[in-house]
Design an enzyme around this catalytic site. Sequence first.
Site, short mmCIF file in Angstrom:
data_model
loop_
_atom_site.label_atom_id
_atom_site.label_comp_id
_atom_site.label_asym_id
_atom_site.label_seq_id
_atom_site.Cartn_x
_atom_site.Cartn_y
_atom_site.Cartn_z
N GLU A 110 0.07 7.08 4.17
CA GLU A 110 0.73 6.07 4.97
C GLU A 110 1.58 6.69 6.08
O GLU A 110 2.23 7.73 5.87
CB GLU A 110 1.64 5.21 4.08
CG GLU A 110 0.88 4.43 3.02
CD GLU A 110 1.77 3.56 2.16
OE1 GLU A 110 3.00 3.47 2.43
OE2 GLU A 110 1.24 2.95 1.21
N LYS A 162 -6.14 8.89 1.48
CA LYS A 162 -5.45 8.00 2.43
C LYS A 162 -3.95 8.24 2.30
O LYS A 162 -3.46 8.42 1.17
CB LYS A 162 -5.78 6.53 2.13
CG LYS A 162 -4.98 5.55 3.01
CD LYS A 162 -5.49 4.13 2.92
CE LYS A 162 -4.94 3.33 1.77
NZ LYS A 162 -3.46 3.19 1.76
N GLU A 199 -2.38 -2.84 8.20
CA GLU A 199 -1.95 -3.86 7.22
C GLU A 199 -0.91 -4.79 7.82
O GLU A 199 0.11 -4.34 8.38
CB GLU A 199 -1.39 -3.15 5.96
CG GLU A 199 -0.92 -4.16 4.91
CD GLU A 199 -0.76 -3.59 3.51
OE1 GLU A 199 -1.12 -2.41 3.28
OE2 GLU A 199 -0.27 -4.34 2.64
N ASP A 244 -2.80 3.04 -4.42
CA ASP A 244 -1.61 3.13 -5.26
C ASP A 244 -1.08 1.74 -5.59
O ASP A 244 -0.10 1.59 -6.33
CB ASP A 244 -0.53 4.05 -4.66
CG ASP A 244 -0.02 3.55 -3.32
OD1 ASP A 244 -0.53 2.54 -2.80
OD2 ASP A 244 0.91 4.20 -2.77
N SER A 245 -1.76 0.70 -5.08
CA SER A 245 -1.49 -0.67 -5.55
C SER A 245 -1.69 -0.76 -7.06
O SER A 245 -1.27 -1.73 -7.68
CB SER A 245 -2.40 -1.67 -4.83
OG SER A 245 -3.75 -1.26 -4.90
N ASP A 268 -5.74 7.16 -2.66
CA ASP A 268 -4.42 7.09 -2.05
C ASP A 268 -3.58 8.29 -2.47
O ASP A 268 -3.59 8.69 -3.64
CB ASP A 268 -3.70 5.82 -2.53
CG ASP A 268 -3.50 4.81 -1.42
OD1 ASP A 268 -3.62 5.18 -0.23
OD2 ASP A 268 -3.24 3.64 -1.74
O1 KIV Z 1 -2.84 0.65 -2.29
C1 KIV Z 1 -3.68 -0.10 -1.80
O2 KIV Z 1 -4.41 -0.83 -2.49
C2 KIV Z 1 -3.80 -0.12 -0.34
C3 KIV Z 1 -4.59 -1.24 0.26
C4 KIV Z 1 -3.89 -2.52 0.11
C5 KIV Z 1 -4.98 -0.95 1.67
O3 KIV Z 1 -3.25 0.69 0.31
#
Ligand code: KIV
Length: 270
Positions: free
Chosen positions: A121, A119, A188, A50-51, A89
Amino acid sequence: MTPEPTRPVRVPDLKAMKRRGEKIVMLTAYDASMARLLDRAGVDVLLVGDSLGMVIMGCETTLPVTMEAMLHHVRAVRRGARRALVVADMPFLSYQVSLEGAVRNAGRLIQEGGASAVKLEGGRPVLEVVRRLCDIGIPVMGHLGLVPQSVHKLGGFRPRARDEREAAQLLEEARELEAAGAFAIVLESIPADLARAVTASLEIPTIGIGAGPHCDGQVLVSYDIFGLYEGPRPPFVKQYARLGELMVEAARAYAEDVRQGRFPPPEEQA
Ligand code: KIV
């Protein structure tokens, strides 16, 4: 030597890699072309992070990213990846509201997006979700330490678990995520010694980002390592190329050719 792009990487392969002491290579990808290139380079795991809210959409945090935006990019990465495992994510609010909502949204990332795993958090507050998703066959990667979806609570993108209490809690939560069924955990921005302790105490692999060299694998944001993102770059990032500068030069050369009438070439030369 990069691996042959033949047999796709599957979820259980990551644990086997940890057992063999082979480092896991993970990078973020957001579109099919980038996924194809990273796959060709032998990257094991493509994370549709989600970056993308920051590096693709230009937002200041990952919070505005929606399920629809994630699905759009996961589908694109899926089309580009041949060997790499595609992990999607779960965006903010897609798994925190209810168990039912979490199952539906994780299911969409797998069913409509084509991801092989999701993934999410956090530790203790998401254990029930992790357990449920794993029970119904959706592989889950955890994410502890600096969890960007909690940026406002944390007061910024700062390193985490510097004191003993927070470090002990993180170690405990990593064990709980493993017990709940997570197949890997991203760590992280935590101290290297803590990442080493977590890695040693788990059978599942840890993937570090700003967490030192002792994790079972490493992940970085691809736009950071290629020099494509002009926003703030975390101090632990190593920039392997300056593609942004190359693109500016190429675009300038094109603009100059167009303005001077050199492109397209005169018809008799075309
Ligand atoms: O959103 C993302 O790119 C991430 C990575 C930085 C691990 O969660």
